[in-house]
Motif scaffolding. Structure first.
Motif, PDB file in Angstrom:
ATOM      1  N   LEU A  52      15.564   4.323   0.497  1.00 46.71           N
ATOM      2  CA  LEU A  52      14.587   4.821   1.463  1.00 46.71           C
ATOM      3  C   LEU A  52      14.673   4.055   2.776  1.00 46.71           C
ATOM      4  N   MET A  53      14.824   2.727   2.673  1.00 43.32           N
ATOM      5  CA  MET A  53      14.912   1.910   3.877  1.00 43.32           C
ATOM      6  C   MET A  53      16.135   2.291   4.705  1.00 43.32           C
ATOM      7  N   MET A  54      17.278   2.476   4.050  1.00 41.60           N
ATOM      8  CA  MET A  54      18.487   2.829   4.786  1.00 41.60           C
ATOM      9  C   MET A  54      18.370   4.200   5.435  1.00 41.60           C
ATOM     10  N   GLY A  55      17.669   5.127   4.765  1.00 36.26           N
ATOM     11  CA  GLY A  55      17.457   6.429   5.376  1.00 36.26           C
ATOM     12  C   GLY A  55      16.637   6.333   6.646  1.00 36.26           C
ATOM     13  N   ILE A  56      15.569   5.532   6.605  1.00 35.07           N
ATOM     14  CA  ILE A  56      14.728   5.360   7.792  1.00 35.07           C
ATOM     15  C   ILE A  56      15.484   4.599   8.879  1.00 35.07           C
ATOM     16  N   LEU A  57      16.207   3.548   8.488  1.00 35.71           N
ATOM     17  CA  LEU A  57      16.965   2.768   9.474  1.00 35.71           C
ATOM     18  C   LEU A  57      18.059   3.596  10.128  1.00 35.71           C
ATOM     19  N   SER A  58      18.632   4.535   9.386  1.00 35.54           N
ATOM     20  CA  SER A  58      19.647   5.410   9.970  1.00 35.54           C
ATOM     21  C   SER A  58      19.046   6.264  11.071  1.00 35.54           C
ATOM     22  N   VAL A  62      23.182  12.360   8.435  1.00 38.00           N
ATOM     23  CA  VAL A  62      23.483  12.596   7.021  1.00 38.00           C
ATOM     24  C   VAL A  62      24.815  11.962   6.648  1.00 38.00           C
ATOM     25  N   ALA A  63      25.835  12.163   7.488  1.00 36.62           N
ATOM     26  CA  ALA A  63      27.144  11.578   7.212  1.00 36.62           C
ATOM     27  C   ALA A  63      27.079  10.055   7.205  1.00 36.62           C
ATOM     28  N   TYR A  64      26.295   9.493   8.109  1.00 32.93           N
ATOM     29  CA  TYR A  64      26.156   8.030   8.156  1.00 32.93           C
ATOM     30  C   TYR A  64      25.494   7.509   6.885  1.00 32.93           C
ATOM     31  N   CYS A  65      24.465   8.199   6.418  1.00 29.22           N
ATOM     32  CA  CYS A  65      23.802   7.767   5.185  1.00 29.22           C
ATOM     33  C   CYS A  65      24.738   7.846   3.985  1.00 29.22           C
ATOM     34  N   LEU A  66      25.591   8.867   3.945  1.00 24.04           N
ATOM     35  CA  LEU A  66      26.505   9.019   2.814  1.00 24.04           C
ATOM     36  C   LEU A  66      27.617   7.974   2.831  1.00 24.04           C
ATOM     37  N   THR A  67      28.036   7.565   4.021  1.00 23.54           N
ATOM     38  CA  THR A  67      29.159   6.628   4.123  1.00 23.54           C
ATOM     39  C   THR A  67      28.726   5.167   4.216  1.00 23.54           C
ATOM     40  N   LEU A 110       4.082   5.395   2.012  1.00 21.44           N
ATOM     41  CA  LEU A 110       4.333   5.080   3.414  1.00 21.44           C
ATOM     42  C   LEU A 110       5.810   5.215   3.757  1.00 21.44           C
ATOM     43  N   LEU A 111       6.670   4.707   2.874  1.00 24.89           N
ATOM     44  CA  LEU A 111       8.112   4.842   3.108  1.00 24.89           C
ATOM     45  C   LEU A 111       8.531   6.307   3.126  1.00 24.89           C
ATOM     46  N   GLY A 112       7.986   7.093   2.204  1.00 23.22           N
ATOM     47  CA  GLY A 112       8.307   8.516   2.183  1.00 23.22           C
ATOM     48  C   GLY A 112       7.845   9.227   3.446  1.00 23.22           C
ATOM     49  N   ALA A 113       6.634   8.876   3.920  1.00 22.16           N
ATOM     50  CA  ALA A 113       6.135   9.489   5.152  1.00 22.16           C
ATOM     51  C   ALA A 113       6.982   9.093   6.352  1.00 22.16           C
ATOM     52  N   LEU A 114       7.382   7.815   6.409  1.00 23.61           N
ATOM     53  CA  LEU A 114       8.246   7.363   7.503  1.00 23.61           C
ATOM     54  C   LEU A 114       9.599   8.059   7.469  1.00 23.61           C
ATOM     55  N   LEU A 115      10.139   8.251   6.263  1.00 20.31           N
ATOM     56  CA  LEU A 115      11.434   8.921   6.137  1.00 20.31           C
ATOM     57  C   LEU A 115      11.355  10.360   6.629  1.00 20.31           C
ATOM     58  N   ILE A 116      10.344  11.100   6.161  1.00 14.58           N
ATOM     59  CA  ILE A 116      10.218  12.506   6.568  1.00 14.58           C
ATOM     60  C   ILE A 116       9.937  12.611   8.063  1.00 14.58           C
ATOM     61  N   GLY A 117       9.017  11.783   8.558  1.00 19.38           N
ATOM     62  CA  GLY A 117       8.686  11.844   9.972  1.00 19.38           C
ATOM     63  C   GLY A 117       9.851  11.476  10.874  1.00 19.38           C
ATOM     64  N   SER A 118      10.575  10.422  10.512  1.00 17.67           N
ATOM     65  CA  SER A 118      11.698   9.987  11.352  1.00 17.67           C
ATOM     66  C   SER A 118      12.820  11.008  11.350  1.00 17.67           C
ATOM     67  N   TRP A 119      13.103  11.616  10.197  1.00 14.47           N
ATOM     68  CA  TRP A 119      14.187  12.599  10.140  1.00 14.47           C
ATOM     69  C   TRP A 119      13.797  13.929  10.779  1.00 14.47           C
ATOM     70  N   PHE A 120      12.515  14.142  10.987  1.00 17.24           N
ATOM     71  CA  PHE A 120      12.076  15.375  11.643  1.00 17.24           C
ATOM     72  C   PHE A 120      12.047  15.231  13.161  1.00 17.24           C
ATOM     73  N   PHE A 121      11.510  14.119  13.651  1.00 22.66           N
ATOM     74  CA  PHE A 121      11.303  13.964  15.089  1.00 22.66           C
ATOM     75  C   PHE A 121      12.465  13.283  15.811  1.00 22.66           C
ATOM     76  N   ILE A 122      13.094  12.304  15.165  1.00 24.52           N
ATOM     77  CA  ILE A 122      14.090  11.494  15.871  1.00 24.52           C
ATOM     78  C   ILE A 122      15.331  12.291  16.281  1.00 24.52           C
ATOM     79  N   PRO A 123      15.862  13.223  15.464  1.00 23.45           N
ATOM     80  CA  PRO A 123      17.021  13.990  15.954  1.00 23.45           C
ATOM     81  C   PRO A 123      16.752  14.690  17.280  1.00 23.45           C
ATOM     82  N   ILE A 124      15.534  15.186  17.482  1.00 25.10           N
ATOM     83  CA  ILE A 124      15.203  15.860  18.738  1.00 25.10           C
ATOM     84  C   ILE A 124      15.215  14.866  19.897  1.00 25.10           C
ATOM     85  N   ALA A 125      14.597  13.695  19.681  1.00 26.55           N
ATOM     86  CA  ALA A 125      14.555  12.679  20.738  1.00 26.55           C
ATOM     87  C   ALA A 125      15.945  12.116  21.016  1.00 26.55           C
ATOM     88  N   ALA A 126      16.726  11.869  19.956  1.00 30.13           N
ATOM     89  CA  ALA A 126      18.074  11.332  20.136  1.00 30.13           C
ATOM     90  C   ALA A 126      18.962  12.338  20.871  1.00 30.13           C
TER      91      ALA A 126
END
Length: 219
Positions: free
Chosen positions: A136-142, A99-104, A194-210
């Protein structure tokens, strides 16, 4: 939740303290996008055709340039281990840093893209779609960047490995974001979904994997 927002504020303050690193990413974004017209035929029609793609690719490269801010500094000074020992799930800590990275980084890049719309003489009706697609792209890329950064943390030549891992993952996002801008003018919304689904999915699963990758890196 209080600890979550405390972590977000901490990373924002660190970004402000090291604002030169943030500024370099923003300047890189503008410079790369501004150099493209100098290397091609100065035709308004051609600029309009490649404008959206150039903005998206420049945003991707600027994102890649600044990904080391996510975990590298905390790992080097030892504070990452302390963050992993906080009385919250490690995935929540990773989410706060995203979240901080996306804001900055993500938000300023999205706003600067509006200036590039004028440079490439794109139609005014594309301003909103471009801003939304870049955001949306920056959110997914983050999110993808957090995973790539965590997987390569502490490795030799981590920057090169992160690039090789991160760029292929970003290719579909880049394609969908570019197509979303044009499909909006054609009253099509498939790419936006598709972008919205990728954003929600990535922000839900990736923090756990990271978070799991970070625990391996500090052990």
């Amino acid at each position: 939740m209080t600890l979550f927002f405390t972590l977000v504020r901490r990373d924002i303050r660190l970004a402000w303290r090291n604002r030169l690193d943030v500024t370099i990413g923003l300047v890189f974004f503008v410079v790369v996008a501004a150099l493209f017209p100098l290397a091609i035929k100065p035709s308004p029609e051609l600029l309009e055709q490649i404008g959206v793609a150039v903005i998206m690719v420049s945003g991707l490269l600027a994102n890649l340039l600044t990904l080391n801010r996510l975990f590298e500094e905390d790992w080097q000074d030892g504070s990452l281990l302390q963050l992993l020992l906080l009385p919250i799930p490690n995935g929540v800590m990773v989410l706060a840093k995203m979240v901080a990275y996306c804001l900055t980084i993500g938000l300023p890049l999205s706003l600067i893209s509006l200036v590039l719309v004028v440079q490439y003489q794109l139609p005014s009706e594309l301003i909103g779609p471009i801003l939304g697609a870049v955001a949306l792209m920056m959110g997914i890329l983050s999110a993808l960047g957090a995973l790539s950064s965590a997987l390569t943390l502490g490795l030799r030549q981590a920057g090169l490995l992160m690039s090789l891992l991160h760029l292929p993952l970003c290719a579909p996002v880049l394609i969908f974001a570019s197509r979303a801008v044009y499909s909006h003018a054609e009253q099509g919304f498939a790419e936006w979904w598709l972008l919205g689904a990728l954003l929600i999915g990535s922000w839900f699963f990736i923090p756990i994997a990271a978070a799991a990758a970070l625990r391996l890196a500090v052990e």
